[in-house]
Design a protein around this motif. Structure first.
Motif, PDB file in Angstrom:
ATOM      1  N   LEU A 153       0.863  -1.139   0.041  1.00 24.46           N
ATOM      2  CA  LEU A 153       0.152  -0.008  -0.307  1.00 24.46           C
ATOM      3  C   LEU A 153       0.716   1.331   0.083  1.00 24.46           C
ATOM      4  O   LEU A 153       1.920   1.297   0.732  1.00 24.46           O
ATOM      5  CB  LEU A 153      -0.914  -0.159   1.239  1.00 24.46           C
ATOM      6  CG  LEU A 153      -1.711  -1.269   1.318  1.00 24.46           C
ATOM      7  CD1 LEU A 153      -2.769  -0.934   2.784  1.00 24.46           C
ATOM      8  CD2 LEU A 153      -2.702  -1.298   0.419  1.00 24.46           C
ATOM      9  N   GLN A 154       0.356   2.228  -0.854  1.00 27.76           N
ATOM     10  CA  GLN A 154       0.996   3.580  -0.603  1.00 27.76           C
ATOM     11  C   GLN A 154      -0.014   4.582  -0.055  1.00 27.76           C
ATOM     12  O   GLN A 154      -0.783   4.755  -0.669  1.00 27.76           O
ATOM     13  CB  GLN A 154       1.610   4.032  -2.101  1.00 27.76           C
ATOM     14  CG  GLN A 154       2.038   5.480  -2.086  1.00 27.76           C
ATOM     15  CD  GLN A 154       2.546   5.885  -3.283  1.00 27.76           C
ATOM     16  OE1 GLN A 154       3.092   4.986  -4.210  1.00 27.76           O
ATOM     17  NE2 GLN A 154       2.488   7.155  -3.583  1.00 27.76           N
ATOM     18  N   GLU A 155       0.062   4.832   1.092  1.00 30.23           N
ATOM     19  CA  GLU A 155      -1.050   5.777   1.969  1.00 30.23           C
ATOM     20  C   GLU A 155      -0.728   7.407   1.735  1.00 30.23           C
ATOM     21  O   GLU A 155       0.353   7.756   1.237  1.00 30.23           O
ATOM     22  CB  GLU A 155      -0.859   5.537   3.335  1.00 30.23           C
ATOM     23  CG  GLU A 155      -1.444   4.104   3.645  1.00 30.23           C
ATOM     24  CD  GLU A 155      -1.329   3.810   5.184  1.00 30.23           C
ATOM     25  OE1 GLU A 155      -2.187   3.141   5.615  1.00 30.23           O
ATOM     26  OE2 GLU A 155      -0.590   4.598   5.859  1.00 30.23           O
ATOM     27  N   ARG A 156      -1.720   7.912   1.613  1.00 28.40           N
ATOM     28  CA  ARG A 156      -1.998   9.489   1.387  1.00 28.40           C
ATOM     29  C   ARG A 156      -1.240   9.881   2.838  1.00 28.40           C
ATOM     30  O   ARG A 156      -1.408   9.227   3.784  1.00 28.40           O
ATOM     31  CB  ARG A 156      -3.393   9.982   1.292  1.00 28.40           C
ATOM     32  CG  ARG A 156      -3.843   9.632  -0.208  1.00 28.40           C
ATOM     33  CD  ARG A 156      -5.151  10.174  -0.059  1.00 28.40           C
ATOM     34  NE  ARG A 156      -5.752  10.018  -1.720  1.00 28.40           N
ATOM     35  CZ  ARG A 156      -6.089   9.079  -2.416  1.00 28.40           C
ATOM     36  NH1 ARG A 156      -6.665   8.106  -1.453  1.00 28.40           N
ATOM     37  NH2 ARG A 156      -6.435   8.923  -3.482  1.00 28.40           N
ATOM     38  N   GLN A 157      -0.583  11.010   2.640  1.00 24.72           N
ATOM     39  CA  GLN A 157       0.083  11.574   3.951  1.00 24.72           C
ATOM     40  C   GLN A 157      -0.960  12.738   4.649  1.00 24.72           C
ATOM     41  O   GLN A 157      -1.248  13.382   4.042  1.00 24.72           O
ATOM     42  CB  GLN A 157       1.344  12.031   3.451  1.00 24.72           C
ATOM     43  CG  GLN A 157       2.295  11.147   3.151  1.00 24.72           C
ATOM     44  CD  GLN A 157       2.654  10.232   3.928  1.00 24.72           C
ATOM     45  OE1 GLN A 157       2.993  10.465   5.162  1.00 24.72           O
ATOM     46  NE2 GLN A 157       2.608   8.852   3.478  1.00 24.72           N
ATOM     47  N   PRO A 158      -1.136  12.438   6.089  1.00 25.06           N
ATOM     48  CA  PRO A 158      -2.130  13.457   6.822  1.00 25.06           C
ATOM     49  C   PRO A 158      -1.227  14.921   6.583  1.00 25.06           C
ATOM     50  O   PRO A 158       0.070  14.911   6.690  1.00 25.06           O
ATOM     51  CB  PRO A 158      -2.110  12.771   7.975  1.00 25.06           C
ATOM     52  CG  PRO A 158      -0.874  11.933   8.109  1.00 25.06           C
ATOM     53  CD  PRO A 158      -0.434  11.552   6.815  1.00 25.06           C
ATOM     54  N   PHE A 159      -1.976  15.740   6.255  1.00 22.10           N
ATOM     55  CA  PHE A 159      -1.495  17.232   6.012  1.00 22.10           C
ATOM     56  C   PHE A 159      -1.995  18.255   6.916  1.00 22.10           C
ATOM     57  O   PHE A 159      -1.070  18.846   7.539  1.00 22.10           O
ATOM     58  CB  PHE A 159      -1.634  17.684   4.527  1.00 22.10           C
ATOM     59  CG  PHE A 159      -1.153  19.118   4.181  1.00 22.10           C
ATOM     60  CD1 PHE A 159       0.360  18.998   4.007  1.00 22.10           C
ATOM     61  CD2 PHE A 159      -1.790  20.212   3.981  1.00 22.10           C
ATOM     62  CE1 PHE A 159       0.864  20.333   3.644  1.00 22.10           C
ATOM     63  CE2 PHE A 159      -1.441  21.345   3.637  1.00 22.10           C
ATOM     64  CZ  PHE A 159      -0.009  21.419   3.553  1.00 22.10           C
ATOM     65  N   ALA A 160      -3.142  18.261   7.332  1.00 20.31           N
ATOM     66  CA  ALA A 160      -3.660  19.318   8.133  1.00 20.31           C
ATOM     67  C   ALA A 160      -5.028  18.708   8.609  1.00 20.31           C
ATOM     68  O   ALA A 160      -5.601  17.695   8.064  1.00 20.31           O
ATOM     69  CB  ALA A 160      -4.187  20.489   7.323  1.00 20.31           C
ATOM     70  N   ILE A 161      -5.721  19.411   9.914  1.00 16.85           N
ATOM     71  CA  ILE A 161      -6.981  19.032  10.118  1.00 16.85           C
ATOM     72  C   ILE A 161      -7.846  20.235   9.653  1.00 16.85           C
ATOM     73  O   ILE A 161      -7.764  21.346   9.897  1.00 16.85           O
ATOM     74  CB  ILE A 161      -6.899  19.088  11.798  1.00 16.85           C
ATOM     75  CG1 ILE A 161      -6.129  17.887  12.022  1.00 16.85           C
ATOM     76  CG2 ILE A 161      -8.592  18.806  12.288  1.00 16.85           C
ATOM     77  CD1 ILE A 161      -6.068  17.735  13.665  1.00 16.85           C
ATOM     78  N   TRP A 162      -8.951  19.903   9.251  1.00 16.82           N
ATOM     79  CA  TRP A 162      -9.911  20.767   8.575  1.00 16.82           C
ATOM     80  C   TRP A 162     -11.247  20.610   9.373  1.00 16.82           C
ATOM     81  O   TRP A 162     -11.826  19.905   9.756  1.00 16.82           O
ATOM     82  CB  TRP A 162     -10.234  20.190   7.038  1.00 16.82           C
ATOM     83  CG  TRP A 162     -11.238  21.224   6.472  1.00 16.82           C
ATOM     84  CD1 TRP A 162     -11.446  22.609   6.458  1.00 16.82           C
ATOM     85  CD2 TRP A 162     -12.410  20.927   5.484  1.00 16.82           C
ATOM     86  NE1 TRP A 162     -12.754  22.909   5.830  1.00 16.82           N
ATOM     87  CE2 TRP A 162     -13.170  21.801   5.257  1.00 16.82           C
ATOM     88  CE3 TRP A 162     -12.479  19.494   5.080  1.00 16.82           C
ATOM     89  CZ2 TRP A 162     -14.122  21.626   4.194  1.00 16.82           C
ATOM     90  CZ3 TRP A 162     -13.454  19.455   4.169  1.00 16.82           C
ATOM     91  CH2 TRP A 162     -14.375  20.574   3.746  1.00 16.82           C
TER      92      TRP A 162
END
Length: 294
Positions: A145-154
């Motif tokens: 798996l290549q996961e998306r990277q957490p960037f911010a809290i919206w």
């Protein structure tokens, strides 16, 4: 006196003598009993292939699927069963979602597992950007798996989500585990936040005092500081305004003052809004305005 036989009689006697069998003929004669079943097997396989193509022409999906499933069951009976599922790169993705997407259990037929279908199912999981699935005979399924990277809290309408850099929501539960991520607020903030977050990272003295990035009317930004002060940034000139704010902080400690707002929307004017005046002090003295870069 003995006479030599005539050449004709000699040739006749030679032709009538039994010939010695060759090595190949002897080998074939000894294995005749084995070759007959093998030949029948080849003929049967050929007949099965012809029948399969005929069925495919008549019903290319339904019946061939049944034939393939039957072959998978036969192969499973012969030992081609799922024995191990290996998953790499799973950091934020819930294991239960991966199991559901793969749809396979120990003991299932290996030939009944479709890696392409499994990949498509995995890539529908919010955290998964890309998936690679392999079927390694006799009994191993390998997933990367290549996961998306957490960037911010919206934050929007009182609800919190974790988003990646492109603004895609990757999580709505256990958001507190990502508390160190930048907080962005408002409609449209998810799609426009990346340049602002990058700009703050280049101005550490500003970033460490910012509590949230607030999107205003989907066109410009305010910075909400940890002490409650709002910094109003000009539309389209946010990076220059953040650089100016960093300079003011270095010279005057502006962001550490007890202010309601710091208005940087005008390039030649700095407007500071102070808290409400205590009783007995004229409100006019609480509003200050300075020209230039402060």
């Amino acid at each position: 006196m003995a006479r030599n036989p005539s050449p004709a009689r000699s040739r006749a006697s030679l032709s009538s003598a039994p010939s010695r069998p060759t090595s190949l003929r002897l080998w074939l004669r000894r294995r005749r009993g084995l070759l007959r079943p093998a030949g029948l097997g080849v003929l049967a396989a050929g007949g099965l292939a012809v029948a399969a193509f005929a069925v495919m022409a008549a019903d290319p999906y339904g019946r061939m699927t049944a034939i393939w499933d039957g072959a998978a069951e036969i192969a499973a009976a012969g030992g081609l069963q799922v024995q191990d599922v290996q998953v790499e790169g799973m950091h934020h993705t819930a294991p239960a979602l991966v199991r559901e997407a793969l749809g396979v259990r120990r003991g299932d037929p290996m030939l009944g597992f479709d890696p392409h279908w499994a990949r498509e199912q995995l890539e529908q999981i919010a955290w998964v950007e890309q998936a690679h699935v392999e079927r390694l005979l006799p009994g191993t399924i390998k997933v990367r798996l290549q996961e998306r990277q957490p960037f911010a809290i919206w934050q929007r309408d009182g609800k919190f989500s974790v988003i990646d850099r492109a603004g895609r929501v990757v999580a709505t539960e256990n958001v507190g585990a990502f508390g160190r991520l930048p907080l962005i607020v408002g409609l449209g903030a998810d799609r426009a936040a990346a340049p602002m977050v990058d700009a703050l990272r280049s101005a550490a003295e500003v970033q460490e005092r910012v509590h949230a990035l607030v999107r205003v009317s989907e066109r410009r930004w305010n910075l909400r500081l940890r002490n409650g002060t709002d910094v109003l940034l000009p539309e389209g000139q946010e990076i220059a305004a953040i650089t100016r704010l960093a300079e003011l902080q270095a010279k005057q400690g502006l962001m550490d003052r007890p202010l309601v707002a710091i208005d940087l929307r005008l390039p030649d004017k700095l407007v500071l809004r102070l808290p409400p005046a205590p009783p007995g002090i004229p409100a006019a003295e609480q509003q200050k305005s300075r020209s230039g870069r402060g």
